[in-house]
Design a protein around this motif. Structure first.
Motif, PDB file in Angstrom:
ATOM      1  N   ILE A   1      38.528  13.930  28.805  1.00  0.00           N
ATOM      2  CA  ILE A   1      38.315  13.180  30.045  1.00  0.00           C
ATOM      3  C   ILE A   1      38.220  11.691  29.733  1.00  0.00           C
ATOM      4  O   ILE A   1      37.523  11.282  28.804  1.00  0.00           O
ATOM      5  CB  ILE A   1      37.037  13.664  30.757  1.00  0.00           C
ATOM      6  N   LEU A   2      38.903  10.892  30.527  1.00  0.00           N
ATOM      7  CA  LEU A   2      38.892   9.445  30.371  1.00  0.00           C
ATOM      8  C   LEU A   2      38.222   8.802  31.582  1.00  0.00           C
ATOM      9  O   LEU A   2      37.981   9.461  32.595  1.00  0.00           O
ATOM     10  CB  LEU A   2      40.328   8.925  30.245  1.00  0.00           C
ATOM     11  N   SER A   3      37.966   7.520  31.481  1.00  0.00           N
ATOM     12  CA  SER A   3      37.461   6.778  32.635  1.00  0.00           C
ATOM     13  C   SER A   3      38.632   6.479  33.577  1.00  0.00           C
ATOM     14  O   SER A   3      39.802   6.477  33.147  1.00  0.00           O
ATOM     15  CB  SER A   3      36.826   5.466  32.190  1.00  0.00           C
ATOM     16  N   PRO A   4      38.373   6.212  34.851  1.00  0.00           N
ATOM     17  CA  PRO A   4      39.476   5.851  35.768  1.00  0.00           C
ATOM     18  C   PRO A   4      40.287   4.669  35.270  1.00  0.00           C
ATOM     19  O   PRO A   4      41.508   4.647  35.420  1.00  0.00           O
ATOM     20  CB  PRO A   4      38.735   5.531  37.071  1.00  0.00           C
ATOM     21  N   GLU A   5      39.625   3.695  34.662  1.00  0.00           N
ATOM     22  CA  GLU A   5      40.345   2.521  34.147  1.00  0.00           C
ATOM     23  C   GLU A   5      41.309   2.921  33.031  1.00  0.00           C
ATOM     24  O   GLU A   5      42.451   2.430  32.965  1.00  0.00           O
ATOM     25  CB  GLU A   5      39.355   1.477  33.631  1.00  0.00           C
TER      26      GLU A   5
ATOM     27  N   GLN B   1      32.654   7.119  31.189  1.00  0.00           N
ATOM     28  CA  GLN B   1      32.474   7.846  29.941  1.00  0.00           C
ATOM     29  C   GLN B   1      31.311   7.354  29.085  1.00  0.00           C
ATOM     30  O   GLN B   1      31.154   7.804  27.953  1.00  0.00           O
ATOM     31  CB  GLN B   1      33.784   7.800  29.147  1.00  0.00           C
ATOM     32  N   ASP B   2      30.503   6.398  29.594  1.00  0.00           N
ATOM     33  CA  ASP B   2      29.277   6.091  28.862  1.00  0.00           C
ATOM     34  C   ASP B   2      28.352   7.300  28.966  1.00  0.00           C
ATOM     35  O   ASP B   2      28.509   8.155  29.847  1.00  0.00           O
ATOM     36  CB  ASP B   2      28.612   4.841  29.458  1.00  0.00           C
ATOM     37  N   GLU B   3      27.393   7.405  28.064  1.00  0.00           N
ATOM     38  CA  GLU B   3      26.583   8.627  27.947  1.00  0.00           C
ATOM     39  C   GLU B   3      25.879   8.987  29.256  1.00  0.00           C
ATOM     40  O   GLU B   3      25.914  10.138  29.702  1.00  0.00           O
ATOM     41  CB  GLU B   3      25.561   8.451  26.821  1.00  0.00           C
TER      42      GLU B   3
END
Length: 231
Positions: A197-201, A158-160
């Motif tokens: 949406i989130l990151s997998p972590e 989710q970083d740009e």
């Protein structure tokens, strides 16, 4: 003529969009049919021959149809907030109607169980983070101890820079599947502005926060990830 891939939220309450729904996921989700097959296999590791399965976000009925064909002894409860999608699921599941119950609403409207397994496919990215926590807790409460939950949805860094790269890959895959380029770009814009949406972590942490254990990644298809975990 091409149709746009499934775009967020409102399409599931639009009769014309719902009528085309079954065309969408196979075009934008890599290995869509195999993902259903893998999910059924993961559930079968612990679900008995006459098991009862809860399907959250069941609108359209595509995963229910795959599970019903794979396991003739299982029965199913599917819940979805879109009346139009529930109606479509009823048509999709006509040949399995005797062992499938469909419920219009959210997880709170699902039967109390206990269930031998649950799934939530292509749904969580529509749900805000705090609501996800509540939703997962309600699913957990309805499962027998040790029962599997399979989830699959959009999940990527989710970083740009990462977000931009993965959304571009989503569009590229859609176009390679026959989706018109302009439609793919519109879908990406809607996904970027509307989906949660989130990151997998982060996704794995939320599953553990809801007291699911042994969280394991089983599926990764470009922007989509899938996990199996246990109540």
């Amino acid at each position: 003529m091409t149709h746009p891939p499934p775009s967020p939220g409102s399409v599931f309450f639009n009769a014309a969009a719902v009528a085309r729904y079954t065309e969408g996921p196979p075009r934008v989700v890599p290995g869509f049919a195999d993902m259903h097959r893998m999910t059924a296999l993961l559930l079968a590791e612990r679900v008995p021959e006459n098991g009862r399965v809860l399907v959250v976000g069941a609108g359209g009925g595509l995963e229910l149809l795959a599970f019903a064909r794979a396991q003739p002894g299982w029965s199913f409860d599917g819940v979805d907030p879109s009346a139009e999608m529930i109606q479509l699921a009823g048509k999709t599941l006509k040949e399995h109607a005797s062992r499938t119950r469909l419920h219009h609403g959210f997880i709170d409207d699902a039967p109390e169980g206990p269930f031998d397994a649950a799934t939530c496919l292509l749904t969580m990215h529509f749900v805000e983070v705090e609501e996800r926590r509540s939703m997962l807790a309600e699913i957990h409460r309805r499962l027998r101890p040790g029962s599997p939950l399979v989830v699959m949805h959009m999940s990527f860094p989710q970083d740009e820079a990462g977000r931009s790269t993965w959304l571009a890959r989503y569009a590229a895959y859609a176009v390679s599947s026959g989706v018109d380029g302009q439609d793919a770009r519109r879908a990406v814009s809607a996904i970027d502005s509307q989906l949660n949406i989130l990151s997998p972590e982060q996704d794995e942490a939320i599953l553990r926060d809801a007291e699911f254990s042994n969280v394991s990644l089983f599926y990764a298809g470009l922007t989509f990830r899938g996990w199996v975990a246990y109540a």
